[in-house]
Design a protein around this motif. Structure first.
Motif, PDB file in Angstrom:
ATOM      1  N   GLU A 149      -1.320  14.316   2.997  1.00  0.00           N
ATOM      2  CA  GLU A 149      -1.855  14.561   1.653  1.00  0.00           C
ATOM      3  C   GLU A 149      -3.364  14.733   1.737  1.00  0.00           C
ATOM      4  O   GLU A 149      -4.015  14.203   2.634  1.00  0.00           O
ATOM      5  N   PHE A 175      -2.424   3.787   6.306  1.00  0.00           N
ATOM      6  CA  PHE A 175      -1.470   2.701   6.512  1.00  0.00           C
ATOM      7  C   PHE A 175      -1.191   2.446   7.992  1.00  0.00           C
ATOM      8  O   PHE A 175      -0.634   1.430   8.360  1.00  0.00           O
ATOM      9  N   MET A 372       0.200  -1.203   9.216  1.00  0.00           N
ATOM     10  CA  MET A 372       0.023  -2.232   8.198  1.00  0.00           C
ATOM     11  C   MET A 372       1.385  -2.673   7.687  1.00  0.00           C
ATOM     12  O   MET A 372       2.275  -1.852   7.454  1.00  0.00           O
ATOM     13  N   PRO A 373       1.557  -3.975   7.498  1.00  0.00           N
ATOM     14  CA  PRO A 373       2.853  -4.461   7.022  1.00  0.00           C
ATOM     15  C   PRO A 373       3.023  -4.206   5.525  1.00  0.00           C
ATOM     16  O   PRO A 373       2.082  -3.841   4.831  1.00  0.00           O
ATOM     17  N   MET A 374       4.250  -4.423   5.058  1.00  0.00           N
ATOM     18  CA  MET A 374       4.533  -4.369   3.626  1.00  0.00           C
ATOM     19  C   MET A 374       4.521  -5.793   3.105  1.00  0.00           C
ATOM     20  O   MET A 374       4.959  -6.712   3.782  1.00  0.00           O
ATOM     21  N   PHE A 375       4.079  -5.924   1.868  1.00  0.00           N
ATOM     22  CA  PHE A 375       4.167  -7.226   1.211  1.00  0.00           C
ATOM     23  C   PHE A 375       5.526  -7.283   0.514  1.00  0.00           C
ATOM     24  O   PHE A 375       5.813  -6.459  -0.340  1.00  0.00           O
ATOM     25  N   GLN A 377       9.033  -9.974  -0.797  1.00  0.00           N
ATOM     26  CA  GLN A 377       9.539 -11.330  -1.032  1.00  0.00           C
ATOM     27  C   GLN A 377      10.562 -11.597   0.060  1.00  0.00           C
ATOM     28  O   GLN A 377      11.485 -10.828   0.235  1.00  0.00           O
TER      29      GLN A 377
ATOM     30  N   ARG B 426      17.345   3.968 -13.486  1.00  0.00           N
ATOM     31  CA  ARG B 426      17.810   2.979 -12.519  1.00  0.00           C
ATOM     32  C   ARG B 426      16.708   2.722 -11.468  1.00  0.00           C
ATOM     33  O   ARG B 426      16.392   1.578 -11.156  1.00  0.00           O
ATOM     34  N   ARG B 430      14.559  -0.657 -10.901  1.00  0.00           N
ATOM     35  CA  ARG B 430      14.580  -1.367  -9.622  1.00  0.00           C
ATOM     36  C   ARG B 430      13.156  -1.608  -9.128  1.00  0.00           C
ATOM     37  O   ARG B 430      12.838  -2.667  -8.632  1.00  0.00           O
ATOM     38  N   SER B 434      12.753  -5.592  -9.607  1.00  0.00           N
ATOM     39  CA  SER B 434      13.230  -6.363  -8.470  1.00  0.00           C
ATOM     40  C   SER B 434      12.017  -6.830  -7.670  1.00  0.00           C
ATOM     41  O   SER B 434      10.896  -6.770  -8.118  1.00  0.00           O
ATOM     42  N   ASP B 435      12.256  -7.272  -6.474  1.00  0.00           N
ATOM     43  CA  ASP B 435      11.179  -7.823  -5.661  1.00  0.00           C
ATOM     44  C   ASP B 435      10.051  -6.813  -5.500  1.00  0.00           C
ATOM     45  O   ASP B 435      10.278  -5.630  -5.350  1.00  0.00           O
ATOM     46  N   LEU B 436       8.860  -7.338  -5.505  1.00  0.00           N
ATOM     47  CA  LEU B 436       7.707  -6.483  -5.313  1.00  0.00           C
ATOM     48  C   LEU B 436       7.676  -5.959  -3.891  1.00  0.00           C
ATOM     49  O   LEU B 436       7.895  -6.700  -2.947  1.00  0.00           O
ATOM     50  N   GLU B 437       7.398  -4.671  -3.750  1.00  0.00           N
ATOM     51  CA  GLU B 437       7.246  -4.111  -2.422  1.00  0.00           C
ATOM     52  C   GLU B 437       5.899  -3.400  -2.366  1.00  0.00           C
ATOM     53  O   GLU B 437       5.692  -2.387  -3.008  1.00  0.00           O
ATOM     54  N   ILE B 438       5.009  -3.983  -1.616  1.00  0.00           N
ATOM     55  CA  ILE B 438       3.645  -3.466  -1.606  1.00  0.00           C
ATOM     56  C   ILE B 438       3.269  -3.039  -0.193  1.00  0.00           C
ATOM     57  O   ILE B 438       3.485  -3.781   0.760  1.00  0.00           O
ATOM     58  N   GLN B 439       2.751  -1.835  -0.085  1.00  0.00           N
ATOM     59  CA  GLN B 439       2.265  -1.385   1.208  1.00  0.00           C
ATOM     60  C   GLN B 439       0.780  -1.711   1.309  1.00  0.00           C
ATOM     61  O   GLN B 439      -0.008  -1.262   0.489  1.00  0.00           O
ATOM     62  N   ASN B 440       0.428  -2.503   2.315  1.00  0.00           N
ATOM     63  CA  ASN B 440      -0.980  -2.862   2.502  1.00  0.00           C
ATOM     64  C   ASN B 440      -1.742  -1.708   3.133  1.00  0.00           C
ATOM     65  O   ASN B 440      -1.200  -0.970   3.951  1.00  0.00           O
ATOM     66  N   VAL B 484      -0.832  -1.074  -2.418  1.00  0.00           N
ATOM     67  CA  VAL B 484      -0.325  -0.324  -3.571  1.00  0.00           C
ATOM     68  C   VAL B 484       1.195  -0.365  -3.550  1.00  0.00           C
ATOM     69  O   VAL B 484       1.793  -0.632  -2.508  1.00  0.00           O
ATOM     70  N   LYS B 486       4.842   0.509  -2.923  1.00  0.00           N
ATOM     71  CA  LYS B 486       5.308   1.336  -1.817  1.00  0.00           C
ATOM     72  C   LYS B 486       5.688   2.729  -2.280  1.00  0.00           C
ATOM     73  O   LYS B 486       5.422   3.724  -1.613  1.00  0.00           O
ATOM     74  N   SER B 489       2.853   5.058  -2.236  1.00  0.00           N
ATOM     75  CA  SER B 489       1.861   4.920  -1.181  1.00  0.00           C
ATOM     76  C   SER B 489       1.562   6.230  -0.470  1.00  0.00           C
ATOM     77  O   SER B 489       0.465   6.428   0.011  1.00  0.00           O
ATOM     78  N   THR B 490       2.519   7.142  -0.410  1.00  0.00           N
ATOM     79  CA  THR B 490       2.237   8.375   0.322  1.00  0.00           C
ATOM     80  C   THR B 490       1.605   9.444  -0.563  1.00  0.00           C
ATOM     81  O   THR B 490       1.191  10.474  -0.083  1.00  0.00           O
ATOM     82  N   LYS B 491       1.565   9.190  -1.864  1.00  0.00           N
ATOM     83  CA  LYS B 491       0.872  10.143  -2.743  1.00  0.00           C
ATOM     84  C   LYS B 491      -0.588   9.743  -2.807  1.00  0.00           C
ATOM     85  O   LYS B 491      -1.151   9.360  -1.796  1.00  0.00           O
ATOM     86  N   PRO B 493      -2.621   7.042  -3.954  1.00  0.00           N
ATOM     87  CA  PRO B 493      -2.509   5.717  -4.558  1.00  0.00           C
ATOM     88  C   PRO B 493      -3.714   5.302  -5.385  1.00  0.00           C
ATOM     89  O   PRO B 493      -3.556   4.669  -6.430  1.00  0.00           O
TER      90      PRO B 493
END
Lengths: 378, 577
Positions: A149, A175, A372-375, A377, B426, B430, B434-440, B484, B486, B489-491, B493
């Motif tokens: 991008e 990332f 980099m890892p994902m955060f 739960q 849907r 989700r 649901s659970d947070l999924e964050i890419q550092n 951000v 997940k 994350s590839t757009k 952010p």
């Protein structure tokens, strides 16, 4: 212009320069290939302004001249011709070419070669030589980590550093980071650095065949262009302005756990986990296990509505292992790096769920990959 | 340099310049006076866009002959007596500047009569000075004729646009008055041609139809009020199929006054959000009633800008009411087979014996109902959920549309659009629940923010975190983004984060649009295509799942999912009605 050459040679030459021909452009001449003559050679050139590829093929020149004609049309036509001699003839004023091969012939309308953008010349500066197979590998190992991008344009490039007898290629997309360090064929006195579009580097990697003579490249003193010589092919690429992030500071110096695992085992386990990750959020979770007699990695993933899976592989584990010795990754980032590492043994280093993970290959000591890892739960 | 008090003549010109900008401001001030005087019929007659002449006549209370010379004095008004009144302004005018200002820059003839007087007073004023006062015969009410506007104000006169453009400004203004005052009959005459006249029967829908036409108006929805102690919302809003390229279709009235308020018009747009396509704007005539002491209209002499003491409350009441209105509508676009009804009912009435419909029914149909009961006309009187509940799958056509029989007619469902909507909600659910999924980030972004942005971020930190942005304060005027969601994350952010904190109204939007766009694309790729053959069980399931979505009427790109041809239309076509 009046020349003759072999179908096989012309077809191969067109395939090479075709990589640089623009497929869509508001400048129609960029969809053309330039045909010219030089010292008993037929010269083919294609460019999309970012990159220009020139190649020479042996030919019999009866009359010098130059013209540009639609690349796609010419390539498709030549590819269908029998493997025999092709006679090419054009009259300077008519701007069209006639091609004859046995009983096939065609007339293709072209445009004035003066409209074709001039290819920048690069003749000053130090010549750097890199072994072609090492360069090809470097591109394979690094280019995929560059951003696709345009949000931070500089990240779509590869940072190249040359220093005495070492070279370093680095790419990052925000990332992940891939760094490859290698040796030059001949050491140089200068040291310099530049950023080249990852796409140009990928084209160069593709053009390196099985040839073993070193790839030579020269960077203009102003740092605007680089010229690569691969056998009979010349590639001129634009270089990118801007400053690349200081990637060295992003490579962790310490780790809590170091794991040595078989690459194909690791790759397979991640592939298995990816099946579940595909329908879910695309996350692979890694937990280091070490319970006295067995040590290794537990690799798992889950898809919200579908279910979950878990696999274990053996590994040599160093460092103290506890509940917190776990980390989650975007499965694509993990799969990408494991794919290029091929086989052998992989070193995986990590500190915790929120610190970067590092992958290295035992057989490629110059290579470092940071993800980099994902955060998540847990 | 010496300082001198301005000559009264100059100071009055300066003051006039502020109130009277162009002909349309004269019309506005005078019509507001007429409305304040209790008129029920107001006629506006202009020549050359008001540059040559503006004549306003009404049947209001009129002005007493003893007071009539006072109206041209500065700060002379009948609408305000004490300081306290200023806090309780219910009339449109109150500053006592309008006539004074108009008089300062033009020639005025005024004829006025109260109901208790026998004779009307006629006054001629030139550049603010009363030239003559006499008596004449006239009906109760006031007529004011303003000519030679800006005669002594050549600089302003130069800035006037063409008569045509000034005239169109006046037309727009009168339309706004009509929308705002359905019980007053307005007549607009321009260059001796009658442009339009409103009924003035108190019915908003009739008033709106004078402006937008019967076709548009009949599809519009009446706002269902979401009750709140002191804020009342009423008006008509466009259906989800009526949208415009810009905000020109949004008219906002607070306590009977046309106002501009970005925050409230944004509230309306938000209510329509994902009901109408991206970058389109709804239409609506929105009337808000607030306690007079909660608004300040005394911001500028033109009074189009108001300040609300409790803007957030008004914002949410409006949004909730509009949302409620939209959700109660069946939101299914109806197909009309004819432009006009075929004329069966009269000539062919004798054949009617052979039809299963009684003759009297046909007689009834003859009475032309200008506005058929809205519910019946547009939405079959049932909500969309009920409509979906009633659907029975008949089959599929072109391997693209599901054909159903349902409440009162035939229904077509675009299978791709419907499935897209299902998947969209849907996936969004989700990702938000649901659970947070964050890419550092490898290299966290440091972002410069200003004071307002920073305050906004601090106020909304929990929401920002719950969306999956790892944001922390970082020194004085910057923040650091460590991760951000997940999914984006590839757009781009960081852009999505900026969008989140930078919307005009400083109201928190639930989800940044980049986020929605990505989810919409994901949904689009995952859904059944046009051209996919579906089995009955698949079609039934699709409808079943569509039912539980929040917005079954559109796909996430704003295209409709459903179309109906109602039984009535079918019957009409086959000549049974």
């Amino acid at each position: 212009m009046k020349i003759s050459c072999l179908q096989q040679n012309l077809s191969r030459g067109l395939a090479i320069v075709g990589r640089a021909v623009a497929t869509r452009s508001n400048l129609p001449v960029l969809q053309n290939v330039k045909i010219s003559t030089q010292n008993d050679m037929l010269v083919l050139t294609g460019t999309n302004l970012d990159i220009a590829i020139t190649t020479k093929i042996g030919a019999q020149i009866e009359e010098e001249g130059e013209i540009t004609i639609p690349a796609r049309l010419l390539t498709d036509f030549v590819n269908t011709l029998p493997d025999d001699r092709i006679d090419i003839e054009s009259s300077a004023d008519l701007m069209s070419v006639s091609l004859k091969c046995l009983r096939f012939e065609a007339n293709i309308n072209g445009t004035d070669p003066a409209e074709f953008p001039p290819i920048p010349t690069v003749d000053e500066g130090s010549t750097i030589k890199i072994d072609p197979q090492i360069l090809k590998e470097t591109v394979d190992y690094v280019a995929f980590a560059a951003a696709t991008e345009d949000s931070r344009p500089v990240l779509t490039g590869i940072k190249v550093e040359v220093n005495n007898d070492d070279f370093t290629f680095a790419a990052a997309d925000g990332f992940r980071l891939a760094v490859y360090q290698g040796k030059l064929v001949d050491s140089i006195d200068d040291n310099f650095e530049f950023i080249i579009p990852a796409r140009s580097m990928q084209e160069i990697g593709r053009l390196i065949g099985t040839d073993s003579s070193p790839v030579e490249f020269i960077v203009t003193p102003a740092g605007t262009h680089a010229l690569f010589n691969i056998g009979n092919v010349e590639i001129v690429s634009q270089l990118m302005p801007g400053s690349f992030p200081n990637y060295r500071s992003l490579i962790p110096e310490n780790y809590k756990n170091q794991v040595l695992a078989d690459l194909s085992d690791f790759t397979n386990a991640v592939k298995t986990a990816s099946i579940f990750a595909r329908d879910g959020s695309g996350i692979v979770r890694i937990q280091i296990v070490n319970n006295g007699d067995s040590a290794g990695l537990s690799i798992s993933s889950r898809a919200e509505e579908l279910g979950e899976n878990q696999g274990e592989i053996d590994a040599r584990v160093e460092g103290e292992v506890d509940e917190e010795s776990r980390i989650a990754f975007n499965n694509k980032y993990l799969a990408d790096v494991l794919d290029v590492l091929g086989d052998g043994e992989v070193v995986f280093e990590m500190t915790g769920a929120s610190s970067p993970g590092v992958l290295r290959s035992i057989s490629k000591p110059g290579y470092t990959h940071v993800v980099m890892p994902m955060f998540v739960q847990w | 340099m010496t300082i001198e008090v301005l000559d009264p003549k100059i100071s009055s010109l300066i003051a006039a310049g502020e109130v009277i900008e162009r002909p349309v401001s004269v019309v506005k001030e005078l019509v507001e006076n007429s409305i304040d005087s209790g008129a029920t019929i107001i006629t506006v007659d202009t020549i050359s866009g008001g540059l040559d002449q503006i004549k306003i006549s009404d049947n209001g209370s009129g002005i007493n002959s003893t007071d009539s010379h006072l109206v041209f004095e500065r700060f002379a008004t009948s609408k305000l007596k004490t300081e306290h009144d200023l806090m309780q302004i219910s009339t449109l005018g109150f500053r006592g500047e309008a006539l004074f200002s108009i008089a300062a820059v033009s020639e005025i003839e005024m004829i006025t009569k109260t109901s208790s007087e026998k004779l009307a007073t006629q006054i001629f004023v030139d550049e603010g000075k009363i030239n003559s006062t006499s008596y004449t015969a006239s009906a109760t009410g006031t007529m004011i004729c303003v000519s030679n506007l800006f005669k002594n104000f050549p600089a302003r006169k130069k800035f006037m646009k063409s008569p045509r453009s000034e005239a169109s400004k006046i037309t727009t203004l009168i339309q706004q008055f009509i929308l705002c005052n359905p019980s007053i009959s307005f007549e607009l005459i321009q260059n001796n041609n009658r442009k339009f006249v409103s009924v003035g029967n108190g019915n908003l829908r009739d008033a709106v139809s004078t402006v937008y036409g019967v076709d548009v108006t009949s599809e519009m929805l009446e706002i269902i009020e979401d009750y709140n102690d002191d804020i009342r919302v009423s008006g008509l809003i466009g259906s989800v199929f009526q949208h415009r390229q810009n905000r020109s279709g949004i008219s906002l009235y607070i306590n009977g006054r046309l106002v501009q308020n970005r925050s409230l018009s944004f509230s309306l747009e938000q209510a329509y959000h994902d009901h109408i396509p991206n970058k389109k704007f709804p239409i609506g005539i929105i009337k808000l009633e607030l306690p007079f002491d909660e608004i300040d209209v005394n911001v500028h002499p033109a009074k189009t800008e108001v300040r609300l003491i409790n803007e957030n409350k008004a914002f949410s009441v409006l949004q909730r009411s509009v949302r409620k209105t939209l959700n109660s509508d069946s939101l299914v676009k109806k197909v009309s087979i004819f432009q006009t009804k075929p004329d069966f009912s009269i000539q062919n009435s004798e054949i009617s014996e052979f039809w299963p419909i009684s003759k009297s029914n046909i007689e009834d149909n003859k009475s032309f109902d200008r506005f058929p009961n809205h519910k019946e006309f547009f939405s079959n009187g049932s909500s969309l959920k009920e409509t979906l509940d009633s659907l029975i799958v008949i089959g599929q056509i072109s391997d693209t549309y599901i054909v159903c029989e349902g409440y009162n007619g035939l229904y077509l469902i675009d299978q791709h659009a419907a499935h897209e909507r299902i998947l969209y909600e849907r996936i969004l659910f989700r990702n938000l629940n649901s659970d947070l999924e964050i890419q550092n980030f490898l290299d966290p972004f440091v972002l410069q923010v200003d004071e307002i942005q920073k305050e906004f971020i601090n106020d909304n930190l929990p929401t920002i975190h719950s969306l999956g942005y790892l944001v922390e304060e970082f020194g004085n005027n910057s923040i650091i983004i460590r991760g951000v969601p997940k999914i984006i994350s590839t757009k781009d952010p960081v852009d999505s984060f900026m969008e989140l904190i930078n919307n005009d109204s400083r109201k928190f939007m639930s989800v940044p649009s980049v986020f929605e766009k990505i989810v919409a694309t994901m949904a689009c790729h995952g859904s059944v295509r046009a051209g996919d053959k579906l089995e009955a069980i698949e079609m039934e399931n699709l409808i079943e799942e569509l039912k539980i979505t929040d917005n079954p009427n559109n796909c996430p790109h704003g295209r409709p999912t459903l179309l109906t041809v109602d039984t009535k239309t079918i019957e009409t076509y086959f000549g049974r009605r």
